[in-house]
Design a protein around this motif. Structure first.
Motif, short mmCIF file in Angstrom:
data_model
loop_
_atom_site.label_atom_id
_atom_site.label_comp_id
_atom_site.label_asym_id
_atom_site.label_seq_id
_atom_site.Cartn_x
_atom_site.Cartn_y
_atom_site.Cartn_z
N ASN A 144 4.25 8.85 3.49
CA ASN A 144 4.46 8.12 4.72
C ASN A 144 5.74 7.29 4.59
O ASN A 144 5.69 6.07 4.54
N ARG B 107 0.81 -1.21 0.00
CA ARG B 107 0.00 0.00 0.00
C ARG B 107 0.85 1.27 0.00
O ARG B 107 1.86 1.35 0.68
N SER B 108 0.40 2.26 -0.77
CA SER B 108 1.01 3.59 -0.65
C SER B 108 -0.01 4.51 0.02
O SER B 108 -1.20 4.20 0.05
N PHE B 109 0.47 5.62 0.57
CA PHE B 109 -0.40 6.47 1.37
C PHE B 109 -0.65 7.82 0.70
O PHE B 109 0.19 8.33 -0.02
N GLU C 68 7.70 6.90 -2.37
CA GLU C 68 6.59 6.07 -1.88
C GLU C 68 6.28 4.96 -2.91
O GLU C 68 6.11 3.79 -2.54
#
Lengths: 254, 333
Positions: A89, A83-85, A157
């Motif tokens: 993050n 997952r990327s934010f 990211e």
């Protein structure tokens, strides 16, 4: 078509507020699927439910037919969900290389090693450098992540996410906060991943042109409910979706 | 060996440590440096928790005390024997590993603040047991076990080198540990725990490893400390002030630098000695703790990253500027 991830009647409530309301959807394997919707529609909350940061109040999540509803985030990551934010993050006081190296370390399932091995270290470094090159961030390899511009952090990211080599990529507004000049680089990058056809991608995005260019399937959320799903072109012409985006959805359809 | 990258500092430290006893035969000086080495080991163990994993402990002294009491009780009741020394080391390692695991399992699932509170509670528990179990520990008075220590360990000259070699070995192992894949994950947890978990690392297990390594190393320093004093008492090895000392040594040397803890231990113990000695010149120095407090405040205000941390920061800035300059030279030519 084979389903990679399936949500069955998933809901989450915070006090009296239902942020995600009985959402059921299926993410087909190796397809580019997007979730769109106005601000506050519950998109990021839905991502938090999928990645395991939140547990649903009710409903079930299945990954490759296995119930993952109660699995913690690290076990979901191990299953192949990366997952990327939306808000960058990364690890701020580590260099770009160290950030990506950690993802490579996780992907290679190194486990609990208490001594540094020069050979292993080099392998991890080389692989990390490869992924840093893929997102055009080579010039910043040895810079601390905290010193990067916003756009560079977004690239970092994505490099971290790619280095995990996850089967399912969960991308939460990867171009949020980026300047107009920087957005095409990310779109190009996503197109490249899509064209390889070896990953399943689930994207949250606001930008309509980006959604139309990239998505094979589109889901629309509004007030935590799934209000439309299917082919992006057809969905965008749907009066319910238009009302949700332009206003007036509540009066007409609620 | 990456440790040799900081060759200058390493060789200087090695030479000072090795040659010092050849220039002085003063027992107090040797003892002062022996204790600096021992407390440096204790402070390095604390840095693994605070500096590398981002966990604060208010009860780190309990592992120190476990080590100190293991050796003193075994020698006192078992008599002078090398077997008892080795057995005490084994018991201290096993006991501190078990306690750190229990404390960790109880608190590390939750926020790190709970770890601080639980360690404080456990340390107090050990403190109270050592106070009240008078038949075994002689309570607050403690006991001397000088006559049961093997002669080799009683010799200040040899014990200086034993402590110095222990510092080198522990320093080397901890350095390797921080550079290992596990050490890298600990730093990731310190930086952004949620993100580390999203990368697929079970942060709880890693934090337990950190807590156990720190606990075991602290217990080893406790063993050496008790031998150096030839005495053990509940306040001296289970007192809260030892944890605060470890915290301060780490902060002054530089949190997250590992070897900064050696500098911190050196400064604190030398300042301790120096300020107390100044009482002969002026009575105000009888209140040397005031000056100590001022010294702490100044260091935290002006060197928030500690001495080695500040040095590393400037070194990094200097290197980045050099890279930039080289790049612009290359572009212009």
């Amino acid at each position: 078509m084979e389903t990679l991830l399936e949500l069955k009647e998933v809901s989450i409530q915070f006090g009296g507020h239902t942020a995600v309301d009985r959402v059921s959807l299926q993410i087909p394997v190796k397809q580019f699927t997007s979730i769109a919707g106005p601000n506050g529609a519950g998109k990021t909350t839905l991502f938090n439910l999928i990645s395991g940061q939140l547990r649903p109040t009710s409903g079930t999540l299945m990954y490759r037919g296995k119930d993952i509803t109660l699995l913690p985030p690290y076990k979901r990551a191990r299953l192949g969900m990366g997952r990327s934010f939306q808000i960058t993050n990364v690890f701020p006081h580590l260099t770009v290389l160290e950030n990506v190296r950690l993802a490579v370390q996780s992907q290679q399932n190194i486990g609990y090693k208490f001594f540094e091995s020069i050979i292993l270290s080099k392998q991890l470094k080389d692989k990390a450098i490869y992924w840093i090159e893929q997102v055009n961030l080579s010039a910043k390899t040895n810079e601390l992540a905290i010193t990067l511009t916003h756009g560079e952090k977004r690239k970092l990211e994505i490099a971290i996410l790619l280095a995990l080599e996850s089967e399912l990529l969960l991308l939460d507004e990867p171009t949020a906060g980026m300047s107009l000049e920087e957005v095409p680089t990310i779109i190009e990058l996503l197109l490249e991943i899509k064209e390889k056809k070896d990953r399943t991608i689930l994207l949250i995005e606001h930008k309509m042109d980006m959604l139309m260019e990239l998505s094979e399937n589109l889901f629309i959320l509004n007030h935590g409910k799934l209000i439309a799903q299917g082919n992006p072109q057809a969905i965008m012409n749907d009066p319910i979706v238009q009302a949700a985006y332009l206003g007036g959805y509540d009066e007409q359809f609620a | 060996m990456q440790i040799l990258k900081n060759r200058g500092v390493f060789i200087a430290l090695l030479l000072v440590g090795l040659l010092l006893p050849l220039f002085t035969d003063s027992q107090p000086v040797l003892l002062l440096f022996t204790r600096i080495f021992i407390l440096a080991i204790f402070a390095m163990s604390y840095d693994i928790l605070l500096g590398y994993t981002g966990i604060i402990s208010f009860g780190h002294v309990m592992y120190f005390g476990i080590g100190a009491y293991s050796i003193s009780l075994l020698l006192k009741h078992g008599g002078e024997s090398w077997v008892n020394v080795l057995l005490a080391a084994l018991i201290a390692v096993i006991l501190s590993a078990i306690v750190s695991l229990i404390v960790g399992i109880l608190s590390l699932r939750l926020k790190n603040t709970y770890y601080a509170m639980i360690t404080l509670a456990f340390a107090e528990l050990f403190h109270i047991v050592s106070l009240k179990w008078r038949s075994l520990t002689y309570g607050e008075d403690g006991f001397n076990f000088s006559s049961q220590i093997p002669d080799f360990l009683k010799d200040r000259f040899y014990f200086y080198y034993i402590s110095f070699i222990a510092l080198l070995l522990v320093g080397y192992f901890l350095y390797q540990f921080t550079k290992s894949p596990t050490g890298k994950v600990l730093v990731a947890i310190r930086e952004n725990e949620a993100r580390a978990e999203m990368l697929g690392f079970s942060t709880l297990y890693y934090k337990l490893i950190s807590s156990t390594v720190a606990g075991v190393v602290a217990s080893l320093s406790g063993i050496l400390y008790a031998i150096s004093y030839r005495y053990v008492g509940s306040a001296s090895v289970f007192g809260m002030d030892k944890t605060i000392d470890a915290l301060l040594m780490t902060i002054i040397g530089g949190v997250g630098t590992l070897f900064g803890a050696i500098i911190g231990a050196g400064i604190i113990n030398l300042a301790h000695q120096f300020l107390a000695d100044l009482a002969n010149f002026h009575p105000i120095f009888e209140r040397w703790l005031i000056f100590f407090g001022i010294l702490y405040i100044l260091i935290v205000m002006f060197f928030p990253s500690g001495i080695l941390g500040t040095f590393n920061k400037y070194k990094y800035k200097f290197q980045s500027r050099k890279v930039e300059r080289d790049k612009s030279h290359a572009n212009s030519s």
